[in-house]
Design a protein around this motif. Structure first.
Motif, PDB file in Angstrom:
ATOM      1  N   ARG A 137       0.719  -1.315  -0.054  1.00  0.00           N
ATOM      2  CA  ARG A 137       0.081   0.093   0.043  1.00  0.00           C
ATOM      3  C   ARG A 137       0.849   1.345   0.205  1.00  0.00           C
ATOM      4  NH1 ARG A 137      -4.555  -1.599   4.832  1.00  0.00           N
ATOM      5  NH2 ARG A 137      -4.716  -3.920   4.031  1.00  0.00           N
ATOM      6  N   ASN A 138       1.954   1.549   0.873  1.00  0.00           N
ATOM      7  CA  ASN A 138       2.645   2.397   0.975  1.00  0.00           C
ATOM      8  C   ASN A 138       3.991   2.298   0.289  1.00  0.00           C
ATOM      9  OD1 ASN A 138       0.610   3.276   2.858  1.00  0.00           O
ATOM     10  ND2 ASN A 138       1.905   2.317   4.678  1.00  0.00           N
ATOM     11  N   SER A 195       0.321   0.898  -4.830  1.00  0.00           N
ATOM     12  CA  SER A 195      -0.714   0.146  -4.947  1.00  0.00           C
ATOM     13  C   SER A 195      -0.438  -1.138  -5.524  1.00  0.00           C
ATOM     14  CB  SER A 195      -1.829   0.858  -6.146  1.00  0.00           C
ATOM     15  OG  SER A 195      -0.951   0.759  -7.320  1.00  0.00           O
ATOM     16  N   SER A 196      -1.681  -2.140  -5.471  1.00  0.00           N
ATOM     17  CA  SER A 196      -1.424  -3.796  -5.793  1.00  0.00           C
ATOM     18  C   SER A 196      -1.081  -3.527  -7.511  1.00  0.00           C
ATOM     19  CB  SER A 196      -2.615  -4.215  -5.815  1.00  0.00           C
ATOM     20  OG  SER A 196      -3.082  -4.451  -4.644  1.00  0.00           O
ATOM     21  N   ASP A 248      -3.458  -7.772  -4.056  1.00  0.00           N
ATOM     22  CA  ASP A 248      -4.590  -7.210  -3.271  1.00  0.00           C
ATOM     23  C   ASP A 248      -4.853  -8.099  -2.133  1.00  0.00           C
ATOM     24  OD1 ASP A 248      -5.496  -4.914  -4.717  1.00  0.00           O
ATOM     25  OD2 ASP A 248      -6.617  -6.050  -6.280  1.00  0.00           O
ATOM     26  N   SER A 280      -2.413  -7.728   0.691  1.00  0.00           N
ATOM     27  CA  SER A 280      -2.640  -6.495   1.401  1.00  0.00           C
ATOM     28  C   SER A 280      -4.041  -6.374   2.248  1.00  0.00           C
ATOM     29  CB  SER A 280      -2.592  -5.229   0.404  1.00  0.00           C
ATOM     30  OG  SER A 280      -2.906  -4.040   0.789  1.00  0.00           O
TER      31      SER A 280
END
Length: 282
Positions: free
Chosen positions: A89-90, A94-95, A272, A275
């Motif tokens: 995420r960071n 993003s995926s 995704d 995460s």
């Protein structure tokens, strides 16, 4: 990563003697640019050039590295989940961006999934013929995948390519440990399982390379390092395995370019899932 060892192959060494029967030049780097396969003499199977990982939006990895280091020092699996979620995420943003960092893995994965598609569409012998490996169809599946690896991802290259190669070696080791029979006897489900093992192993390798490379130097023994890698593998596997089946629907009807898109969607879905398992993480 998953097994902490590479497939040992035949008793005489890593590469069985019949690998020398691969057509000359089949495993040579083509040296060309672009996303698609380079041209090769008829009968040869060119190595797919790996796309470089996307580093343009790598973001901040410090939080992910910190939590991974705390996981290594204290064995807190919650810190492991947080580290991997923060990485996606960071750290990458993003995926989708995490998936773009898997350049060589996506290239090798595309070629591997094209073989799986061809097995479903034409049968094992015809699929292997495209790689000049048709004479191995009745050999143990692990040996066939090892020969395939030497064709589509030979030794050498960048860390990105090394991650892809080691991931497939680990998937092959698991296949060999399971006592899988001849390649020609593998079912579609078993081939899908092998591909998912490859994907999981590449994610393990990318996470270690990006946020865990120095942390795994902290343990005092090789056994402790192997335990850390196994915990990471089990976490990623528990998030991903069994959840990607829908992406294989209609595979036999896909073109090479469509298979490439499928592989990218699989990596996005995998990141995704990884995460999401950590819940709300800042």
């Amino acid at each position: 990563m998953g097994t902490s060892k590479g497939y040992s192959g035949a008793p005489s060494g890593l590469v069985p003697s019949w690998v020398d029967d691969i057509a000359p030049g089949a495993a040579a780097a083509d040296g060309s640019g672009g996303d698609g396969p380079a041209s090769a003499p008829a009968g040869d199977s060119p190595r797919i050039p790996a796309e470089g990982p996307d580093t343009s939006a790598a973001g901040r990895l410090s939080a992910a590295k910190g939590n991974f280091t705390r996981f290594v020092r204290h064995g807190d699996t919650d810190k492991l989940r947080r580290a991997v979620a923060q990485y996606v995420r960071n750290g990458t943003g993003s995926s989708q961006k995490a998936a773009r960092r898997m350049g060589a893995s996506r290239a090798v994965g595309t070629r591997l999934l094209q073989v799986i598609r061809d097995v479903d569409r034409q049968g094992a012998v015809a699929a292997l013929q495209k790689l000049n490996l048709q004479h191995l169809a009745n050999q143990p599946a692990a040996d066939v995948f090892l020969a395939m690896l030497e064709t589509i991802c030979p030794p050498g290259g960048r860390i990105d390519e090394a991650i892809a190669r080691q991931a497939m070696l680990d998937a092959i080791a698991k296949l060999a440990d399971a006592g899988m029979g001849a390649f020609v006897q593998m079912t579609g489900e078993q081939l899908s399982e092998f591909f998912q093992s490859f994907v999981i192993n590449t994610i393990d390798g990318r996470v270690i390379a990006d946020i865990g490379e120095h942390a795994i130097d902290l343990p005092e023994s090789v056994e402790d390092v192997e335990h850390i890698l196994e915990q990471l593998h089990e976490f990623v596997s528990s998030c991903v395995r069994g959840h990607l089946g829908d992406h294989f629907d209609g595979l036999s009807e896909q073109s090479d370019e469509q298979v490439k898109g499928t592989v990218e969607r699989i990596y996005v879905a995998a990141f995704d899932l990884v995460s999401a398992m950590a819940g709300d993480v800042k």
